[in-house]
Design a protein around this motif. Structure first.
Motif, mmCIF file in Angstrom:
data_model
loop_
_atom_site.group_PDB
_atom_site.id
_atom_site.type_symbol
_atom_site.label_atom_id
_atom_site.label_comp_id
_atom_site.label_asym_id
_atom_site.label_seq_id
_atom_site.Cartn_x
_atom_site.Cartn_y
_atom_site.Cartn_z
ATOM 1 N N ALA A 1 -3.560 -8.561 -19.256
ATOM 2 C CA ALA A 1 -3.339 -9.473 -18.116
ATOM 3 C C ALA A 1 -2.175 -8.979 -17.255
ATOM 4 N N LEU A 2 -1.125 -8.481 -17.928
ATOM 5 C CA LEU A 2 0.043 -7.983 -17.199
ATOM 6 C C LEU A 2 -0.318 -6.705 -16.434
ATOM 7 N N LEU A 3 -1.108 -5.862 -17.071
ATOM 8 C CA LEU A 3 -1.559 -4.648 -16.393
ATOM 9 C C LEU A 3 -2.391 -5.020 -15.164
ATOM 10 N N GLY A 4 -3.251 -6.016 -15.319
ATOM 11 C CA GLY A 4 -4.068 -6.484 -14.201
ATOM 12 C C GLY A 4 -3.192 -6.981 -13.056
ATOM 13 N N GLU A 5 -2.135 -7.696 -13.402
ATOM 14 C CA GLU A 5 -1.199 -8.217 -12.381
ATOM 15 C C GLU A 5 -0.499 -7.075 -11.655
ATOM 16 N N LEU A 6 -0.119 -6.071 -12.425
ATOM 17 C CA LEU A 6 0.605 -4.925 -11.855
ATOM 18 C C LEU A 6 -0.304 -4.162 -10.884
ATOM 19 N N ILE A 7 -1.546 -3.969 -11.296
ATOM 20 C CA ILE A 7 -2.487 -3.250 -10.433
ATOM 21 C C ILE A 7 -2.808 -4.087 -9.185
ATOM 22 N N ALA A 8 -2.934 -5.383 -9.368
ATOM 23 C CA ALA A 8 -3.216 -6.263 -8.214
ATOM 24 C C ALA A 8 -2.075 -6.198 -7.206
ATOM 25 N N ALA A 9 -0.831 -6.127 -7.714
ATOM 26 C CA ALA A 9 0.326 -6.037 -6.810
ATOM 27 C C ALA A 9 0.301 -4.704 -6.062
ATOM 28 N N ALA A 10 -0.075 -3.644 -6.748
ATOM 29 C CA ALA A 10 -0.159 -2.331 -6.092
ATOM 30 C C ALA A 10 -1.263 -2.344 -5.033
ATOM 31 N N ARG A 11 -2.374 -2.963 -5.353
ATOM 32 C CA ARG A 11 -3.492 -3.032 -4.396
ATOM 33 C C ARG A 11 -3.083 -3.811 -3.141
ATOM 34 N N LYS A 12 -2.406 -4.934 -3.348
ATOM 35 C CA LYS A 12 -1.968 -5.765 -2.219
ATOM 36 C C LYS A 12 -0.981 -4.972 -1.361
ATOM 37 N N ALA A 13 -0.080 -4.247 -2.017
ATOM 38 C CA ALA A 13 0.919 -3.461 -1.275
ATOM 39 C C ALA A 13 0.242 -2.381 -0.439
ATOM 40 N N SER A 14 -0.835 -1.819 -0.945
ATOM 41 C CA SER A 14 -1.513 -0.740 -0.201
ATOM 42 C C SER A 14 -2.029 -1.251 1.150
ATOM 43 N N GLU A 15 -2.299 -2.545 1.208
ATOM 44 C CA GLU A 15 -2.795 -3.129 2.466
ATOM 45 C C GLU A 15 -1.693 -3.172 3.531
ATOM 46 N N ARG A 16 -0.443 -3.036 3.096
ATOM 47 C CA ARG A 16 0.704 -3.060 4.018
ATOM 48 C C ARG A 16 1.158 -1.667 4.420
ATOM 49 N N ALA A 17 0.487 -0.648 3.931
ATOM 50 C CA ALA A 17 0.930 0.725 4.213
ATOM 51 C C ALA A 17 1.030 0.953 5.719
ATOM 52 N N HIS A 18 2.092 1.679 6.092
ATOM 53 C CA HIS A 18 2.232 2.101 7.494
ATOM 54 C C HIS A 18 1.889 3.590 7.492
ATOM 55 N N CYS A 19 0.621 3.882 7.794
ATOM 56 C CA CYS A 19 0.157 5.268 7.637
ATOM 57 C C CYS A 19 -0.735 5.684 8.808
ATOM 58 N N PRO A 20 -0.215 5.547 10.055
ATOM 59 C CA PRO A 20 -1.050 5.879 11.214
ATOM 60 C C PRO A 20 -1.369 7.362 11.314
ATOM 61 N N TYR A 21 -0.631 8.221 10.607
ATOM 62 C CA TYR A 21 -0.835 9.675 10.740
ATOM 63 C C TYR A 21 -1.816 10.190 9.703
ATOM 64 N N SER A 22 -1.613 9.806 8.453
ATOM 65 C CA SER A 22 -2.533 10.293 7.402
ATOM 66 C C SER A 22 -3.711 9.339 7.193
ATOM 67 N N ARG A 23 -3.535 8.106 7.522
ATOM 68 C CA ARG A 23 -4.513 7.057 7.213
ATOM 69 C C ARG A 23 -4.805 6.989 5.714
ATOM 70 N N PHE A 24 -3.832 7.408 4.942
ATOM 71 C CA PHE A 24 -3.956 7.403 3.483
ATOM 72 C C PHE A 24 -3.072 6.291 2.930
#
Ligand code: THU
Length: 139
Positions: free
Chosen positions: A10-33
């Motif tokens: 469950a904790l691993l799931g929470e950690l991955i969910a937090a990483a996934r949510k953070a990826s949505e905030r990426a500022h990556c206009p150059y690489s789009r990665f």
């Protein structure tokens, strides 16, 4: 905590969910990665970060480093696990610079990478950065 099996699912799931949510905030206009990372701290917090690019490309900071630096600001002295999420077909592991920054706060902790297809790659920091140089090396 050196193996991912020491981490409750469950904790691993929470950690991955937090990483996934953070990826949505990426500022990556150059690489789009988009990259999101989350660290589990010694006091049980989950702190996330995303990659932040810059028009002066070399100033870009990876998601993993932003997560670690934010966690330090919140009082982290060591980390227990790391998750990375990328909306890619294959999971992505931290770059070399980020491996060394993670090593400052952990010797051998689980580093779990997940991608959009749901594939999970389980590594440890010791696997990703063997025979590493760290704070103890200066003692
Ligand atoms: N990136 C990360 O955020 N973490 C890594 O471990 C590898 C690369 C970012 C930096 C840049 O914004 C984009 O991914 C392409 O290299």
């Amino acid at each position: 905590m050196s193996s991912v099996s020491d981490l409750p699912e469950a904790l691993l799931g929470e950690l991955i969910a937090a990483a996934r949510k953070a990826s949505e905030r990426a500022h990556c206009p150059y690489s789009r990665f988009r990259v999101g990372a989350a660290v589990l701290t010694n006091d049980g917090r989950i702190v996330a970060g995303c990659n932040v690019e810059n028009a002066s490309y070399g100033l870009t900071i990876c998601a993993e480093r932003n997560a670690v630096f934010a966690a330090v600001h919140q009082g982290m002295t060591s980390l227990h696990a790391v998750a990375i999420f990328t909306p890619t077909g294959e999971p992505v592991t931290p770059c070399g610079a980020c491996r060394q920054v993670l090593r400052e706060f952990a010797r051998d902790v689980p580093v779990v990478s997940e991608c959009a297809s749901g594939v999970r790659l389980h590594r440890t920091l010791g696997m990703l950065l063997p025979d590493s140089f760290g704070p103890e090396s200066l003692a």
